[in-house]
Write an enzyme that holds these catalytic residues in place. Sequence first.
Site, PDB file in Angstrom:
ATOM      1  N   ASP A  63       0.879  -1.171   0.000  1.00 34.87           N
ATOM      2  CA  ASP A  63       0.000   0.000   0.000  1.00 34.87           C
ATOM      3  C   ASP A  63       0.913   1.217   0.000  1.00 34.87           C
ATOM      4  O   ASP A  63       2.086   1.124   0.363  1.00 34.87           O
ATOM      5  CB  ASP A  63      -0.923  -0.007   1.243  1.00 34.87           C
ATOM      6  CG  ASP A  63      -2.178   0.834   1.058  1.00 34.87           C
ATOM      7  OD1 ASP A  63      -2.040   2.066   0.865  1.00 34.87           O
ATOM      8  OD2 ASP A  63      -3.278   0.273   1.104  1.00 34.87           O
ATOM      9  N   VAL A 115       1.272   1.460  -6.419  1.00 37.99           N
ATOM     10  CA  VAL A 115       1.046   0.417  -7.426  1.00 37.99           C
ATOM     11  C   VAL A 115       1.141   0.947  -8.851  1.00 37.99           C
ATOM     12  O   VAL A 115       1.151   0.175  -9.806  1.00 37.99           O
ATOM     13  CB  VAL A 115      -0.311  -0.307  -7.228  1.00 37.99           C
ATOM     14  CG1 VAL A 115      -0.379  -1.011  -5.892  1.00 37.99           C
ATOM     15  CG2 VAL A 115      -1.489   0.647  -7.416  1.00 37.99           C
ATOM     16  N   TYR A 122     -14.809   6.234 -12.810  1.00 38.82           N
ATOM     17  CA  TYR A 122     -14.642   5.056 -11.940  1.00 38.82           C
ATOM     18  C   TYR A 122     -15.196   3.806 -12.634  1.00 38.82           C
ATOM     19  O   TYR A 122     -14.542   2.757 -12.655  1.00 38.82           O
ATOM     20  CB  TYR A 122     -15.374   5.310 -10.617  1.00 38.82           C
ATOM     21  CG  TYR A 122     -15.240   4.190  -9.620  1.00 38.82           C
ATOM     22  CD1 TYR A 122     -14.044   3.939  -8.960  1.00 38.82           C
ATOM     23  CD2 TYR A 122     -16.332   3.372  -9.320  1.00 38.82           C
ATOM     24  CE1 TYR A 122     -13.929   2.917  -8.039  1.00 38.82           C
ATOM     25  CE2 TYR A 122     -16.227   2.347  -8.400  1.00 38.82           C
ATOM     26  CZ  TYR A 122     -15.025   2.117  -7.761  1.00 38.82           C
ATOM     27  OH  TYR A 122     -14.899   1.102  -6.854  1.00 38.82           O
TER      28      TYR A 122
HETATM   29  N1  NAD Z   1     -15.818  -0.722  -0.490  1.00 32.51           N
HETATM   30  C1  NAD Z   1     -16.651  -0.852  -1.495  1.00 32.51           C
HETATM   31  O1  NAD Z   1     -17.884  -0.675  -1.351  1.00 32.51           O
HETATM   32  C2  NAD Z   1     -16.131  -1.213  -2.867  1.00 32.51           C
HETATM   33  C3  NAD Z   1     -17.079  -1.497  -3.866  1.00 32.51           C
HETATM   34  C4  NAD Z   1     -16.644  -1.849  -5.119  1.00 32.51           C
HETATM   35  C5  NAD Z   1     -15.291  -1.909  -5.394  1.00 32.51           C
HETATM   36  N2  NAD Z   1     -14.389  -1.615  -4.426  1.00 32.51           N
HETATM   37  C6  NAD Z   1     -12.976  -1.674  -4.777  1.00 32.51           C
HETATM   38  O2  NAD Z   1     -12.305  -2.460  -3.819  1.00 32.51           O
HETATM   39  C7  NAD Z   1     -10.950  -2.028  -3.724  1.00 32.51           C
HETATM   40  C8  NAD Z   1     -10.601  -1.839  -2.259  1.00 32.51           C
HETATM   41  O3  NAD Z   1     -11.443  -0.849  -1.752  1.00 32.51           O
HETATM   42  P1  NAD Z   1     -11.659  -0.583  -0.189  1.00 32.51           P
HETATM   43  O4  NAD Z   1     -13.120  -0.476  -0.006  1.00 32.51           O
HETATM   44  O5  NAD Z   1     -10.860  -1.513   0.620  1.00 32.51           O
HETATM   45  O6  NAD Z   1     -11.068   0.894  -0.124  1.00 32.51           O
HETATM   46  P2  NAD Z   1     -10.045   1.564   0.910  1.00 32.51           P
HETATM   47  O7  NAD Z   1     -10.018   3.000   0.550  1.00 32.51           O
HETATM   48  O8  NAD Z   1     -10.379   1.159   2.292  1.00 32.51           O
HETATM   49  O9  NAD Z   1      -8.662   0.863   0.502  1.00 32.51           O
HETATM   50  C9  NAD Z   1      -8.001   1.136  -0.701  1.00 32.51           C
HETATM   51  C10 NAD Z   1      -6.527   1.121  -0.413  1.00 32.51           C
HETATM   52  O10 NAD Z   1      -5.832   1.283  -1.641  1.00 32.51           O
HETATM   53  C11 NAD Z   1      -4.687   2.065  -1.367  1.00 32.51           C
HETATM   54  N3  NAD Z   1      -4.219   2.710  -2.574  1.00 32.51           N
HETATM   55  C12 NAD Z   1      -4.859   3.612  -3.333  1.00 32.51           C
HETATM   56  N4  NAD Z   1      -4.075   4.015  -4.342  1.00 32.51           N
HETATM   57  C13 NAD Z   1      -2.907   3.348  -4.210  1.00 32.51           C
HETATM   58  C14 NAD Z   1      -1.695   3.344  -4.928  1.00 32.51           C
HETATM   59  N5  NAD Z   1      -1.528   4.136  -6.012  1.00 32.51           N
HETATM   60  N6  NAD Z   1      -0.697   2.533  -4.534  1.00 32.51           N
HETATM   61  C15 NAD Z   1      -0.850   1.750  -3.445  1.00 32.51           C
HETATM   62  N7  NAD Z   1      -1.970   1.701  -2.708  1.00 32.51           N
HETATM   63  C16 NAD Z   1      -2.982   2.511  -3.091  1.00 32.51           C
HETATM   64  C17 NAD Z   1      -5.154   3.084  -0.334  1.00 32.51           C
HETATM   65  O11 NAD Z   1      -4.060   3.662   0.381  1.00 32.51           O
HETATM   66  C18 NAD Z   1      -6.087   2.250   0.524  1.00 32.51           C
HETATM   67  O12 NAD Z   1      -5.417   1.728   1.670  1.00 32.51           O
HETATM   68  C19 NAD Z   1     -10.831  -0.759  -4.573  1.00 32.51           C
HETATM   69  O13 NAD Z   1     -10.272  -1.098  -5.816  1.00 32.51           O
HETATM   70  C20 NAD Z   1     -12.281  -0.332  -4.745  1.00 32.51           C
HETATM   71  O14 NAD Z   1     -12.468   0.390  -5.941  1.00 32.51           O
HETATM   72  C21 NAD Z   1     -14.773  -1.262  -3.158  1.00 32.51           C
END
Ligand code: NAD
Length: 258
Positions: free
Chosen positions: A35, A54, A162
């Site tokens: 992360d 990433v 998105y």
């Molecule tokens: N939570 C939801 O309802 C939901 C729904 C659909 C899809 N998603 C997808 O699930 C995935 C995880 O989401 P989440 O809910 O855990 O969100 P979150 O915000 O809790 O976690 C996302 C993590 O990704 C890290 N991150 C972002 N950009 C980064 C980069 N360039 N390099 C390294 N790390 C990076 C952030 O620091 C964060 O810790 C995401 O891809 C999100 O789009 C989430």
Amino acid sequence: MPSNEAVVVTGSAGGLGAATVARFVAAGYTVYGLDRSTAALESQGNVHQIDVDVCSDTAVGEVFAEIAAHASVAGLVHCAGIADFGPSNPGHLISPETGEPLDNLETIERTLRINLLGSFIMVRHAAGAIARRTQVEDGSRGFIVLTSSGAAFDGKAGQSAYSASKSGVAGMTLPLARELSRFGIRVVTIAPGLFDTPILDKTPPLPRHVPFPPRMGDPGEFAALAHHVAENSYLNAEVIRIDGGIRGGFESTTPFVR
Ligand SMILES: NC(=O)c1ccc[n+]([C@@H]2O[C@H](COP(=O)([O-])OP(=O)(O)OC[C@H]3O[C@@H](n4cnc5c(N)ncnc54)[C@H](O)[C@@H]3O)[C@@H](O)[C@H]2O)c1
């Protein structure tokens, strides 16, 4: 039960990633959490937290070289991503009031770069590491789990960047599974609905009608599915929705508040 097998989990400081780290460690894997904000996270036992963006191909390549020096990489669960729109930045292309094109190309580009290009970068390095594994059973070298979203199929107004990034992830699943099959690497994408994680703090309030169960997903439920994909060697080339049945326009269930 895996022995000396490593799984790389990105977004390990976030909701879905942290739950996935916990799940794979409990299952006996060594886990490398990646992360860009791991400062508050402790590496301990079989969990190693690494700070990396990433989207940096060079940095991600260096991380995989370092991991490969210590462990045999069997899988990737790529959760890192952003949903960078909110009440003050709704993500529309044109102003709903005046019709003028909005000044948000930078947000659109960042969304595509992190969610889509970041997935390519993670896959190319993870697949490379997994393909180079030598001790494998039945030619099966490992797995890659990507994270799309229900928004890939049911994006709301203001979510076009998105949704485009996440349908890109869904779209790469089959061709990548075909490409990597020669190395015994499976590729599966999970498309979550609404999960209770910090990412929702940045999104505008959405109608929350989930047929059943009428609640948000628990990150542990996402992690359980990612672990099942890892263990079930006949799952491949598929995009799996995990969302309690939520679909766009579903209005007939009782709304609830987060
Ligand atoms: N939570 C939801 O309802 C939901 C729904 C659909 C899809 N998603 C997808 O699930 C995935 C995880 O989401 P989440 O809910 O855990 O969100 P979150 O915000 O809790 O976690 C996302 C993590 O990704 C890290 N991150 C972002 N950009 C980064 C980069 N360039 N390099 C390294 N790390 C990076 C952030 O620091 C964060 O810790 C995401 O891809 C999100 O789009 C989430």
